[in-house]
Design a protein around this motif. Structure first.
Motif, mmCIF file in Angstrom:
data_model
loop_
_atom_site.group_PDB
_atom_site.id
_atom_site.type_symbol
_atom_site.label_atom_id
_atom_site.label_comp_id
_atom_site.label_asym_id
_atom_site.label_seq_id
_atom_site.Cartn_x
_atom_site.Cartn_y
_atom_site.Cartn_z
ATOM 1 N N LEU A 76 80.556 -31.037 36.725
ATOM 2 C CA LEU A 76 80.418 -31.197 35.270
ATOM 3 C C LEU A 76 81.655 -31.856 34.657
ATOM 4 O O LEU A 76 81.537 -32.776 33.842
ATOM 5 N N GLU A 77 82.834 -31.397 35.067
ATOM 6 C CA GLU A 77 84.042 -31.988 34.496
ATOM 7 C C GLU A 77 84.195 -33.442 34.930
ATOM 8 O O GLU A 77 84.718 -34.283 34.178
ATOM 9 N N THR A 78 83.720 -33.771 36.124
ATOM 10 C CA THR A 78 83.787 -35.154 36.594
ATOM 11 C C THR A 78 82.898 -36.057 35.757
ATOM 12 O O THR A 78 83.288 -37.171 35.385
ATOM 13 N N ILE A 79 81.707 -35.572 35.441
ATOM 14 C CA ILE A 79 80.808 -36.370 34.591
ATOM 15 C C ILE A 79 81.439 -36.579 33.214
ATOM 16 O O ILE A 79 81.359 -37.680 32.641
ATOM 17 N N GLN A 80 82.056 -35.541 32.671
ATOM 18 C CA GLN A 80 82.706 -35.675 31.368
ATOM 19 C C GLN A 80 83.841 -36.704 31.414
ATOM 20 O O GLN A 80 84.079 -37.424 30.447
ATOM 21 N N THR A 81 84.517 -36.795 32.550
ATOM 22 C CA THR A 81 85.569 -37.815 32.717
ATOM 23 C C THR A 81 84.963 -39.214 32.796
ATOM 24 O O THR A 81 85.571 -40.200 32.352
ATOM 25 N N ILE A 141 82.202 -40.263 31.257
ATOM 26 C CA ILE A 141 81.545 -40.683 30.010
ATOM 27 C C ILE A 141 82.389 -41.695 29.237
ATOM 28 O O ILE A 141 81.859 -42.736 28.800
ATOM 29 N N LYS A 143 73.458 -27.299 31.901
ATOM 30 C CA LYS A 143 74.568 -28.063 31.312
ATOM 31 C C LYS A 143 74.486 -29.535 31.707
ATOM 32 O O LYS A 143 74.824 -30.425 30.905
ATOM 33 N N SER A 165 72.020 -31.001 29.372
ATOM 34 C CA SER A 165 72.599 -31.150 28.030
ATOM 35 C C SER A 165 73.487 -32.384 27.958
ATOM 36 O O SER A 165 73.445 -33.152 26.984
ATOM 37 N N LEU A 166 74.297 -32.597 28.994
ATOM 38 C CA LEU A 166 75.147 -33.790 29.032
ATOM 39 C C LEU A 166 74.295 -35.058 29.050
ATOM 40 O O LEU A 166 74.607 -36.047 28.371
ATOM 41 N N GLU A 223 72.803 -35.531 25.517
ATOM 42 C CA GLU A 223 73.802 -35.811 24.491
ATOM 43 C C GLU A 223 74.374 -37.215 24.623
ATOM 44 O O GLU A 223 74.642 -37.886 23.612
ATOM 45 N N HIS A 224 74.539 -37.690 25.858
ATOM 46 C CA HIS A 224 75.209 -38.982 26.075
ATOM 47 C C HIS A 224 74.254 -40.040 26.646
ATOM 48 O O HIS A 224 74.709 -41.103 27.063
#
Length: 606
Positions: A259-264, A266, A291, A294-295, A298-299
């Motif tokens: 999850l944190e990797t995907i957020q990086t 984006i 989650k 949701s990502l 949202e994106h």
């Protein structure tokens, strides 16, 4: 008949008596029914129970019902009715919003449909049956509170359809939650790719994917926290080291960091993410998958997986799988939920010389599902046909809509054909719906082919090919092949007198004079060629099987060379045997010519 909220199937407890002609018999029948249900432990309650007396209508007993399926939503069942409904199970499945063509296809899958084609003078037409189903659809659509409905029996006679008995279950319907459809970007538009979790260890998934990805014609970045050099390419220690837009990323790192990797990713403009990493819903972690979704929403991301084998696209030589690295380009798109099944089919495709336009391992389908992928493939010029290996279906209505709107041939193998069916003791419909029968029935009504083996997903698609001709050098296998063809609902081409005369000119006097065309066991390549030329020129032949068995005089290697020529009709070789067929099979595989080694496989795609 008795009418009681405690009695579902009246006939089972003696709650129905027929042919009552006067008041006295009506009274006696009432007393008899009270006694009958008492014998089954049900005491008549005047406050709850009542009796219904209706005109006796004679004719064929049919059934119509609707069930609110958790996958496909409200679905109509129609077919043979009466007290033996569940024994016959001669029913078809129709989507609540199916059009006339779908309804016709569905009806024709039942044995009872022959009544609508004039069987023994029956006057009701197929159009009348379609109109009845359409009226039932409107009745249900106008009453969304109905969640279960059995019309049984529906009597069919020369006057048309009459509903004799009905049972309806309703519930309060909350306002539908507004969830606008996603406008997805093109998943197949891959220009800059990052492999996150690339590894130098040959035993790791990250190594296999990184190695397969080296053939990519666009920009490729490899990421490993320890850095290093992978076959001449730098491995970046962090995504922060990459000063570039990344549109597609494949992730193979432990699930805790996904999850944190995907957020990086984006802020780097990522649109497509393939999560190969396992450790999500399949081990009970549904929250992380929620989650992920949701990502994605949202994106506006396209997320494939998690827990998948990866992704392949021929256009840019992009192989982000840890399956075979020898995949060849072609026009077949292969989608599968199981990574193990997909890797075996990829390897089989390499052996058979079958090429792919796209390969997608869907895994847990946290975001992108079959409906999304089919819709995207419909708009891909590289893809000509689509094969799907499915285990569980999500968002069944969207899946049906995607298949309806797809103009390309689609075939599907569904695993889990015999799960414990959902039981609904209150309804015939609930007992009949089940999992696989409804899945198969709805797809057939749309016109989608379901196949019996996973290998058939690689075979040619022959939806409209019929009037099959068989050329063989052995009568027995030709007879067995005929049985398989007929069992698939296909037909052999009937040789005309002119056809027989033209074959007499080039075949031995003792040839079969029938289809299968048995050209006798001593046939060599010249006789196979002559027969193939004549049958290929027959206008109404749809396709040809070339069935070769290993006689001592059979020059199989020369016979299969005939398949390199451009024939008017599809020609599918079947090479029965073992060692004597090896050279010929290798010849065909090297030239990517489809060949079969068993009669079952040869007919699996029909």
């Amino acid at each position: 008949k008795i009418e009681s909220p405690r009695i579902v199937h009246k006939s089972d407890v003696g709650g129905v008596l027929l042919s009552l002609c006067d008041t006295a018999s009506l009274g006696r029948a009432r007393e008899q029914i009270v006694q009958n249900i008492a014998d089954h432990g049900i005491l008549f309650n005047a406050d709850q129970d009542a009796f219904i007396a209706s005109e006796m209508i004679r004719g064929e007993e049919l059934f119509a019902g609707v069930v609110d399926d958790p996958i496909f939503g409200k679905t109509i069942l129609f077919g043979k009715g009466g007290v033996l409904l569940e024994l016959y199970r001669d029913v078809c499945y129709i989507d609540l919003h199916a059009g006339p063509q779908e309804i016709r296809r569905a009806l024709r899958t039942t044995k009872i449909s022959r009544l609508f084609e004039g069987y023994r003078g029956a006057k009701t037409t197929l159009d009348a049956a379609v109109n009845f189903i359409a009226a039932f659809q409107k009745f249900l659509i106008d009453r969304p509170e109905i969640v279960e409905c059995d019309l049984n029996p529906v009597i069919l006679n020369d006057e048309g359809f009459t509903v004799v008995d009905a049972r309806i279950r309703t519930r309060d319907v909350p306002p539908a939650a507004l969830c606008p459809p996603r406008s997805r970007t093109d998943f197949f538009d891959n220009r800059t790719v990052a492999v996150i979790g690339a590894s130098l260890n040959p035993d790791k998934v990250g190594y296999a994917i990184a190695k397969n990805a080296l053939s990519f014609k666009g920009k490729l970045y490899l990421v490993n926290a320890r850095g290093g050099n992978f076959e001449g390419r730098e491995m970046h220690t962090s995504l922060d080291d990459i000063d570039d837009t990344i549109d597609t990323a494949v992730i193979t790192i432990p699930s805790a960091h996904v999850l944190e990797t995907i957020q990086t990713l984006i802020p780097k403009g990522v649109k497509n993410v393939i999560v190969v990493s396992a450790g999500f819903k399949e081990v009970g972690d549904t929250r992380s998958e929620e989650k992920l979704l949701s990502l994605a929403r949202e994106h506006n991301l396209n997320i494939v997986g998690p827990n998948c084998l990866g992704y392949y696209a021929a256009r840019h030589s992009l192989n982000l799988t840890f399956g075979s690295g020898s995949v060849q380009p072609g026009s077949l798109a292969l989608i599968a939920q199981s990574g193990a099944v997909l890797s075996s089919l990829m390897d089989k495709g390499v052996q058979l010389g079958i090429g792919f336009s796209h390969i997608l391992s869907t895994g847990n389908m946290a975001d992108m599902g079959f409906a999304d992928i089919v819709t995207m493939l419909e708009h891909s010029d590289d893809c000509k046909t689509i094969s799907i290996y499915a285990e569980g279906i999500q968002e069944g209505k969207a899946f049906l809509d995607a298949l309806r709107n797809c103009t390309k041939p689609v075939r599907i193998y569904k695993a889990g054909k015999s799960p414990e069916a959902r039981k609904a003791a209150y309804s015939h419909t609930g007992n009949l719906s089940g999992d696989y029968p409804m899945f198969k029935g709805l797809l057939e009504s749309i016109g989608i082919k379901t196949v019996d083996t996973i290998e058939a997903l690689l075979n040619p698609i022959a939806y409209d090919l019929d009037r099959i001709a068989i050329i063989t050098n052995a009568g027995g296998p030709g007879t067995i092949l005929t049985d398989y063809i007929i069992d698939k609902g296909k037909k052999l081409y009937p040789l005309s007198e002119d056809d027989i005369r033209t074959l007499d000119e080039i075949l031995p006097s003792n040839w079969s004079r029938n289809n299968p065309v048995d050209i006798i066991g001593d046939a060599r390549s010249d006789r196979f060629e002559a027969a193939l030329k004549r049958i290929d020129s027959m206008k109404e032949v749809g396709m040809i099987y070339l069935l070769i068995t290993p006689q001592t005089m059979t020059d199989t290697a020369d016979i299969v060379k005939l398949l390199e020529r451009p024939w008017n009709k599809p020609v599918y070789p079947i090479l029965l045997g073992g060692e004597m067929m090896g050279e010929a099979l290798n010849y065909l595989h090297q030239r990517r010519i489809c060949a079969f080694t068993t009669l079952q496989d040869a007919t699996s795609f029909l």
